[in-house]
Structure formats: structure tokens, C-alpha cells
Design a protein around this motif. Structure first.
Motif, PDB file in Angstrom:
ATOM      1  N   ARG A  87       0.843  -1.194   0.000  1.00  0.00           N
ATOM      2  CA  ARG A  87       0.000   0.000   0.000  1.00  0.00           C
ATOM      3  C   ARG A  87       0.881   1.248   0.000  1.00  0.00           C
ATOM      4  NH1 ARG A  87      -1.649  -2.967   4.301  1.00  0.00           N
ATOM      5  NH2 ARG A  87      -1.389  -1.252   5.802  1.00  0.00           N
ATOM      6  N   VAL A  88       1.034   1.852   1.161  1.00  0.00           N
ATOM      7  CA  VAL A  88       1.870   3.044   1.269  1.00  0.00           C
ATOM      8  C   VAL A  88       2.244   3.234   2.738  1.00  0.00           C
ATOM      9  CG1 VAL A  88      -0.156   4.562   1.450  1.00  0.00           C
ATOM     10  CG2 VAL A  88       2.055   5.530   0.776  1.00  0.00           C
ATOM     11  N   GLY A  89       3.485   3.633   2.956  1.00  0.00           N
ATOM     12  CA  GLY A  89       3.965   3.881   4.308  1.00  0.00           C
ATOM     13  C   GLY A  89       4.642   5.231   4.402  1.00  0.00           C
ATOM     14  N   GLU A 135      -2.679  14.200  -4.432  1.00  0.00           N
ATOM     15  CA  GLU A 135      -3.760  14.977  -3.844  1.00  0.00           C
ATOM     16  C   GLU A 135      -3.255  16.145  -3.010  1.00  0.00           C
ATOM     17  OE1 GLU A 135      -7.057  12.965  -2.124  1.00  0.00           O
ATOM     18  OE2 GLU A 135      -6.702  11.092  -3.233  1.00  0.00           O
ATOM     19  N   LEU A 136      -1.929  16.238  -2.855  1.00  0.00           N
ATOM     20  CA  LEU A 136      -1.360  17.283  -1.997  1.00  0.00           C
ATOM     21  C   LEU A 136      -0.483  18.273  -2.754  1.00  0.00           C
ATOM     22  CD1 LEU A 136      -0.384  14.985   1.019  1.00  0.00           C
ATOM     23  CD2 LEU A 136      -2.299  16.584   0.920  1.00  0.00           C
ATOM     24  N   LYS A 161      -5.434   7.886   4.529  1.00  0.00           N
ATOM     25  CA  LYS A 161      -6.362   6.950   5.177  1.00  0.00           C
ATOM     26  C   LYS A 161      -7.069   6.065   4.161  1.00  0.00           C
ATOM     27  CE  LYS A 161      -7.435   9.721   9.312  1.00  0.00           C
ATOM     28  NZ  LYS A 161      -8.498  10.518  10.004  1.00  0.00           N
ATOM     29  N   GLN A 162      -7.519   6.674   3.079  1.00  0.00           N
ATOM     30  CA  GLN A 162      -8.269   5.909   2.078  1.00  0.00           C
ATOM     31  C   GLN A 162      -7.403   4.903   1.339  1.00  0.00           C
ATOM     32  OE1 GLN A 162      -9.433   8.411  -1.393  1.00  0.00           O
ATOM     33  NE2 GLN A 162      -8.197  10.020  -0.426  1.00  0.00           N
ATOM     34  N   ALA A 222       6.468   6.018   0.662  1.00  0.00           N
ATOM     35  CA  ALA A 222       6.836   4.950  -0.256  1.00  0.00           C
ATOM     36  C   ALA A 222       5.761   3.874  -0.307  1.00  0.00           C
ATOM     37  CB  ALA A 222       8.172   4.334   0.167  1.00  0.00           C
ATOM     38  N   GLY A 223       5.662   3.249  -1.476  1.00  0.00           N
ATOM     39  CA  GLY A 223       4.713   2.172  -1.694  1.00  0.00           C
ATOM     40  C   GLY A 223       3.938   2.394  -2.988  1.00  0.00           C
ATOM     41  N   PRO A 224       3.283   1.376  -3.493  1.00  0.00           N
ATOM     42  CA  PRO A 224       2.575   1.502  -4.784  1.00  0.00           C
ATOM     43  C   PRO A 224       1.487   2.565  -4.796  1.00  0.00           C
ATOM     44  CG  PRO A 224       2.083  -0.597  -3.700  1.00  0.00           C
ATOM     45  CD  PRO A 224       3.221  -0.003  -2.957  1.00  0.00           C
ATOM     46  N   LYS A 225       0.990   2.975  -3.638  1.00  0.00           N
ATOM     47  CA  LYS A 225      -0.045   4.011  -3.572  1.00  0.00           C
ATOM     48  C   LYS A 225       0.536   5.391  -3.246  1.00  0.00           C
ATOM     49  CE  LYS A 225      -3.337   0.924  -4.106  1.00  0.00           C
ATOM     50  NZ  LYS A 225      -4.096   0.835  -5.379  1.00  0.00           N
TER      51      LYS A 225
END
Length: 793
Positions: free
Chosen positions: A465-467, A580-581, A640-641, A570-573
Motif C-alpha cells: 500500500r503506502v507507508g 492529492e497534496l 487513510k483511504q 513509499a509504496g505503490p499508492k
């Protein structure tokens, strides 16, 4: 420590060297020391220092004619718990690599060697047969005689009053007997070392502790025995127990009510020579009682003599060997709390570094620049007391001790603490190690423990996900000016980026081609470069930059470590979150891997670098430090999403070992070259001259002895940590440097050095993990994403 360096400088052929002694040789901490010379040390490079001393000392008397009274008694350290035994198994591997004799023996075997020892609560002993103890004055005077026989000089009873830097770059050393001009000055001042450093406008964290040992009356069992008792080291008693002629001797590192010597000022008066303090038996209880319970035959002998003298303790244990930050040609050889055991070895390897630019062993852990200005007097006192108290405690992987903390924190410290962050300290910085989401505390162990699954979840969050990780402790420098690019090209082995926004990984080498530092360099503009290096290398790399700059070069070097924070996203998301930022185009075409841009994130200016140490799509975000909380909060809100998770440095080690990323200070040290470390792709031998180029070219044609290998281990519940021996059959052929469990790949992985002829995949090799022989499979590619598809996504 002083004569140890003097002797080895002379042995290396440097005889234009003078040792200036305030009083008589040994009149500081040396004369009253118990003279212990143990082999068993948990630090691999420190073990080499001890091993060398224990090899030299028995030969000194024959070499110099000076009596040293070497007692080859051996030693036995006791294990009372499984974690003690696991540590012994780890140390057994170090003994095989370093070359000292060690056996792990049972309680019954201990009883055969020391029949009077109470082993009722003992599960094993670490028996080292090659160490012992000696007369400290004899050892000192033997090395002094050896040094003067080789042409070095000693001036006794001559205090140094002041040290001044001359316009020539030389030092004016003002003494009671006159002035000496020297190219290089070494502070080997022992308990006075901090005061000597102040003469050159420097400081060093050091605390002088009072330390007792007690000598008993004659012991009948010793009188009836010809063979000397091994030195017993007992963690319960926090003591060493040995035979002193026909008496017993007990040295105690009390666990509470410790006392700083010469409190409250913490250092002796200049008139102090051969000074002892009043004894305080009450302070030694109950540890003295435990020691007598351990060896009951000494209890009825009575107390004949008590010695209470000063010993210096640095905050983190190892001595100071190396240059002082920001000052040319001023070195330290001090801060050893085991100066008798370490004096010769410290002198040998420091002399190599001073004269040849590199030592045979990794000196990073001894370099005085491992501590910064945050390490003030209060920090030194708190940490020094802790180090003294823990002398006989078993060191456990990951254990974080609280004294003197925190010192350096990012603005996110309290926020992350509230979220369960467990911190590790690096160069004073508190950095997240792992997150306790359910309130658990880590059970420290040499085996997989109760945070193994927690770290797994953090790793998988990044992989799937993302970290997000706060790594604000990175050392950061702005290098600017018309000559910035040519300066960095001359300093580093890699070529600087040709285009604005380009990022390269570059290495700073010694003249011998050995690896001194690793930096990530981003070209912000033709005359602006942003450099990043390891937190622990902040002062070392600043010295490399500033001291290499020539007067003719128009270059400005600024340490901006405290000015900018760092968030790893980092991560695929990660692209989805960051998009969005910011209004910046984050697509591959607009923002390629290994490039950097100055963009806005959550309304704040940020240096965004598409690079990371975990091997995933992602960015390092470098905002102003004050803007860190707002940007972190915005990332968390958007994330979060996408299932965002905080992760720590335990996870980073797992993620980087899967990607076969080398570690500075582990795989990359002053012991090896870029070719040894399999880093040729970062060498640009076709560019103009750079530091270490000639030596690197020469090495490429020479017969090499080391080659870095990457491997998978057929492990059980423990992984490679570094410093375990690598075997080919029954022969030790190499050494691991670091490792860990890759949670995404399900593999136990590691790095190590072996002879080049044994470095090809398919070569049958093994590693010893906690006493078990485990097969290793050499890998030619990273275990995870070998083609960097994730990074380029």
C-alpha cells in the motif's frame, strides 16, 4: 594509551614523535588498574583490538627486557539465562573470525576448572584461554622502552600548559619546559582528556568514574595450588573475581549509587598524580556479597586492601580514536575504560590510520566524530554512568537504554510517540524503530521475538500500500557556488548529474581508494547541490567536504541538517497520496526515478526526491523543519483511504536487505574499496582526477582478497546480524556484515565478504548462527524486484 600509540607509530617508522607526560608514566589511571586483558568483547572491531593486545603483551618482556608479569590465566564469563547463552554463541562466531580461543562449557566443566565456584544458577560459561592479566606499569614501561629503542622520545614531568594553532597549520605546544612545534597533536590525556581538548576550543563527552577493587587476605586453597585461577566474570555480582598472588581480588561495577570522580567538577586538579579516593564498602553492597557467594573460599580471607581510583567512560562505551571534528591534525587516543586491555591495539590501528590514511579494521565506531555537540556534560554524565553500570550486562539486539534521552527530535516526535512509536537513538536523533499499536513492549532477543509480526505488518504495508517514515535525522548539506560541480566531481568517485534535478549516489574515498562516506547528491541548479548522508556521519562528512575544499575554489558548504525535515513516502499508492497534496505533475514522464524537484506539498515548499532506501515507488520529502507537522498531518489525512501506515527502521532494514542495498558502516567501510564492495557501477574512472582514483585503478589490476556477496540463509528463528563467520567446509573464509528477514520475500538474507574465488553463485558456503551451521545460497540479483520495476513504476 599514550605509550601504546607511541610504540606503534615508531614501529611503523614514524620516529619524529614525542610523548609529553605530565607526571610519571602510569601516574593517571594506569598504575592502580587491575590489569585485566579479556578477549571476550561483543564489538567485533574492539575484539580485534583486545586480541592484538593479548598477542603482544606476552611477548613484550622478551622483546624489550622490561618485566611485565603476564599471567596467562584465561577467563570464564558466566551465563545465567538463555539470552546470555545466545550472546555467547554469537561471540563464539566472533572468536573464530578474530582468532582468539573460546569454548562454551557446561557448569560441570566449570567446576572441574574452578572447583570452589558456586554454579547452581549457571547454565554455561564462556571460557577464553588466551587472555589473562598483567602488571599495568610493566606493560606501559615495556612499550615505552620499545618505543624509545626505535627512536621515539618521551619527556616526563612536563605538563602541557597550552596548545595554539599557528598560521602555518602547525601546532604550538606550550609545556612547562618549553615550546614544541608539531604537525600533528594527539590528546592521550586519560582522565584529563576533556580539559586538554578545551585547549584547542573543542570538547569531548567523557565522565570519570570511581571504580573499586578489593584484595583479600591469603586464601588457603590458592596457597595449596600451583595453577592460577581463571578470571571469573559474573553478571549477577557485576564483578570480576580473580586470584592476586595467593589472595583474591574482586572488582565491582556497582549498579546503583555510582560516583563520579572529583565530583562535582568531574576532572582532577593538574597537580593530581597517582590519586586514590576513600573506600566505600557500603556502596559496593550487595555486589561484593554476591561475589563472595560465587567464590565462597575468599569470604573468610578478610580484606587486605581496597583500591578506589578513577577510570574514564565515554557515553557509548568504545574509546575515542581518530580526528576531532572541524580541527585539522588534532587527534584523540583516550576515553578507554579498559585502557590496559586496549592500549596496544588502539595504538596499532590508530597509528595505521594516522600514517597511512586507513586502518586494517573499521574505525567508524571509535571515531570521535560519532558524537556531536548535543553530547554535553549532562549527557556524558548520564550516559557514562549507564555505561559503567552495564559493564557486565548482556547486550541485547535492539535494546534502547534511556539515559540522557532525548537530545535531538523532529517536530513530529511527540505526535509519533502518541501513536506508539518506539524510538532508536542515532547521533542524538530520536527516530522511529517500530510502532507498538497494542501497547506491547519488545522482548529483546537474538531470535525472532514478539515484534517480528509487527515489523512484518509494517513492511507489507509499504510493499502493498503506502507507508510514511520520519527520517529527519539524515545529515544534509547545501553545496553551492560557481565551482560546486567541479569540487564535488573531484571529491567523489561518481560523476555529478549533468542535468538539473538529477540524483546520483556517490562515494567519498581515501587516497588508498577505501570507502570513507556515501552521499546522495541532487543537482538543484548548475551551482546548487543538495547532499544527504547517514545521520551518524554528519560530522565526518562535513569534515570531508570542508577539508577537501581548496582555497582557490568558490564553494560554500552549509550544514542544513537542522533546517530541513525528511518524510519518506513509499509504496505503490504513494503517487496517489502525494498527487492529492500537490499541483506538480508526478507522472513518470514529468518526474522520473532518480530525479528531484522543488515543489509545493500541502501548500509548503518541499525538495521532493524520487528516491528511497526501501525499494518502492516513492519520494523523500524535504520541507523546512517547521513545516513538517502540517505536511505529515496532510499525508495522513489523505492516506487513510489508501491504507497508509507508519513504519520504522526495523522495517527499513528488512526492506533494504531484500533490495540488496548496502549499508554505510556495515558493507561500506574504510576496510574495503568500491571494487571489493561490488560498487563499480558508481565508479567513473574515465572522468578527471578524483580522490582515490589512482589507488582504485591500481587495485583493479592487483590480486584481491575480498569480495562482497549477497545471500539467502537456510535459517530457523534467527537471522544474520553481522560479524558471524562464513565457512567453506570447516574453514572460516569470510565474515557477514549485516542481514535480516525479508518479510515480503519470506527469506532470511544477508551480506558478507569472502575471497573472490568463493564469490560465484553455486559456491557451497555456510554461516554459523547461534551455534548452528546453516547453508547459504549466493544470489546474483536482489531477492525483491531485481529489475527495479517497482522503483520505476
Amino acid at each position: 594509551m599514550g605509550v601504546g600509540l607511541l610504540y606503534h607509530l615508531a614501529e611503523e617508522g614514524c620516529t619524529d614523535v614525542l610523548l609529553v607526560e605530565k607526571g610519571e608514566l602510569t601516574s593517571g589511571s594506569t598504575w592502580h588498574a587491575a590489569g585485566q586483558c579479556p578477549s571476550l568483547v561483543g564489538n567485533y572491531n574492539l575484539a580485534k583490538i583486545h586480541a592484538y593486545s593479548n598477542d603482544l603483551y606476552p611477548r613484550l618482556e622478551e622483546m624489550t627486557g622490561q618485566y611485565v608479569s603476564w599471567h596467562a590465566s584465561g577467563g570464564i564469563r558466566l551465563a545465567r539465562e538463555q539470552q546470555d547463552l545466545d550472546w555467547f554463541k554469537y561471540l563464539h562466531g566472533i572468536s573464530r573470525s578474530v582468532g582468539f580461543d573460546m569454548e562454551i562449557i557446561s557448569p560441570s566443566e566449570i567446576s572441574k576448572i574452578v572447583p570452589w565456584l558456586d554454579v547452581s544458577d549457571v547454565i554455561a560459561g564462556a571460557y577464553t584461554t588466551g587472555d589473562g592479566h598483567a602488571d599495568p606499569s610493566g606493560l606501559t614501561n615495556a612499550m615505552a622502552r620499545g618505543a624509545t629503542n626505535m627512536g621515539a622520545s618521551i619527556e616526563r614531568h612536563n605538563r602541557v600548559i597550552d596548545i595554539n594553532l599557528l598560521p602555518s597549520g602547525e601546532w604550538e605546544v606550550v609545556t612547562e619546559k618549553g615550546t614544541v612545534v608539531a604537525q600533528v597533536v594527539v590528546n592521550a590525556g586519560g582522565c584529563f582528556a576533556r580539559e586538554v581538548s578545551k585547549m584547542v576550543g573543542s570538547d569531548m563527552p567523557l565522565v570519570n568514574m570511581e571504580h573499586h577493587y578489593v584484595v583479600t587476605g591469603n586464601v588457603p586453597e590458592f596457597e595449596a595450588r600451583d595453577e592460577e585461577l581463571p578470571v571469573i566474570r559474573d553478571p549477577r555480582a557485576s564483578s570480576y573475581i580473580r586470584q592476586e598472588q595467593k589472595s583474591g581480588l574482586v572488582g565491582i561495577y556497582e549498579g546503583k549509587q555510582m560516583t563520579e570522580a572529583w565530583a562535582p567538577r568531574g576532572y582532577p586538579e593538574w597537580s593530581s598524580d597517582s590519586e586514590l579516593f576513600p573506600d566505600d564498602l557500603e556502596r559496593l553492597m550487595p555486589w561484593l556479597g554476591y561475589a563472595m557467594e560465587r567464590l565462597p573460599i575468599i569470604e573468610d580471607a578478610g580484606i587486605k586492601r581496597i583500591v578506589n581510583g578513577a577510570i574514564p567512560h565515554p557515553p557509548d562505551g568504545p574509546p575515542y580514536l581518530g580526528p576531532v571534528a572541524g580541527i585539522r591534525n588534532f587527534w584523540l587516543c583516550c576515553g578507554s575504560s579498559f585502557g590496559i586491555a586496549q592500549g596496544a591495539g588502539c595504538g596499532k590501528y590508530l597509528a595505521q590510520w594516522m600514517l597511512h590514511g586507513d586502518a586494517e579494521i573499521n574505525m567508524t565506531g571509535f571515531d570521535p566524530r560519532r558524537l556531536g555537540v548535543y553530547a554535553d556534560a549532562d549527557y556524558a554524565r548520564a550516559k557514562g554512568f549507564q555505561d559503567y553500570r552495564m559493564t557486565y550486562a548482556t547486550p541485547l539486539p535492539g535494546e534502547e537504554l534511556p539515559a540522557g534521552r532525548p537530545q535531538r527530535t523532529s517536530p513530529l516526535y511527540e505526535t509519533l510517540q502518541d501513536k506508539g512509536a518506539v524510538f532508536t537513538e542515532t547521533f542524538g536523533w530520536e527516530r522511529p524503530k517500530w510502532y507498538s499499536l497494542d501497547g506491547r513492549e519488545e522482548n529483546y532477543s537474538y531470535r525472532h521475538n514478539n515484534v517480528f509480526e509487527v515489523v512484518r505488518d509494517e513492511c507489507l504495508a509499504v510493499r502493498e500500500r503506502v507507508g510514511v517514515l520520519d527520517l529527519s535525522g539524515f545529515a544534509k548539506y547545501d553545496v553551492t557556488g560557481p565551482d560546486a560541480e567541479s569540487f564535488l566531481n573531484r571529491l567523489c568517485a561518481n560523476r555529478m548529474p549533468a542535468k538539473d534535478g538529477g540524483i546520483v549516489l556517490a562515494h567519498i574515498l581515501s587516497q588508498n581508494g577505501r570507502i570513507l562516506g556515501e552521499v546522495t547528491i541532487t543537482r538543484l541548479a548548475a551551482d546548487r547541490f543538495y547532499l544527504l548522508s547517514a545521520a551518524g556521519a554528519e560530522l565526518r562528512d562535513l569534515d570531508h567536504l570542508r577539508q577537501e575544499r581548496r582555497d582557490s575554489e568558490d564553494v560554500e558548504i552549509r550544514n542544513v541538517t537542522d533546517d530541513r525535515g525528511v518524510l519518506v513516502l513509499a509504496g505503490p499508492k504513494s503517487r496517489a497520496v502525494l498527487s492529492e497534496l500537490t499541483d506538480a505533475d508526478l507522472s513518470n514522464d514529468a518526474f522520473r526515478w532518480l530525479t528531484g524537484q522543488e515543489i509545493e506539498v500541502a501548500g509548503q515548499p518541499v525538495r521532493a526526491l524520487r528516491v528511497n532506501y526501501v525499494g518502492e515507488l516513492g519520494w523523500e520529502l524535504h520541507p523546512r523543519m517547521a513545516d513538517l507537522p502540517g505536511i505529515y498531518a496532510a499525508i495522513q489525512q489523505v492516506g487513510k483511504q489508501y491504507g497508509i501506515a507508519d513504519f520504522g527502521l526495523y522495517a527499513v532494514n528488512s526492506l533494504r536487505i531484500e533490495k540488496a542495498y548496502r549499508g554505510w558502516g556495515a558493507e561500506l567501510t574504510n576496510e574495503v574499496t568500491m571494487i571489493d564492495a561490488d560498487m563499480e557501477r558508481f565508479l567513473k574512472l574515465d572522468k578527471d582526477e578524483f580522490v582515490g582514483k589512482a589507488a582504485t585503478i591500481a587495485q583493479s589490476d592487483a590480486e584481491r582478497t575480498l569480495q562482497l556477496v549477497y545471500f539467502e540463509v537456510d535459517a530457523s528463528d534467527s537471522d544474520v546480524r553481522g560479524n558471524e563467520p562464513i565457512y567453506s567446509g570447516d574453514a572460516v573464509v569470510g565474515l557477514t556484515t549485516s542481514g535480516g528477514f525479508g518479510h515480503a520475500t519470506g527469506k532470511s538474507l544477508g551480506f558478507g565478504y569472502v575471497p573472490p574465488g568463493l564469490s560465484k553463485p553455486g559456491t557451497p558456503l555456510q554461516v554459523r548462527l547461534l551455534g548452528e551451521t546453516r547453508a547459504i545460497e549466493l544470489l546474483s540479483k536482489p531477492a525483491y524486484d531485481p529489475n527495479n520495476e517497482k522503483l520505476r513504476a
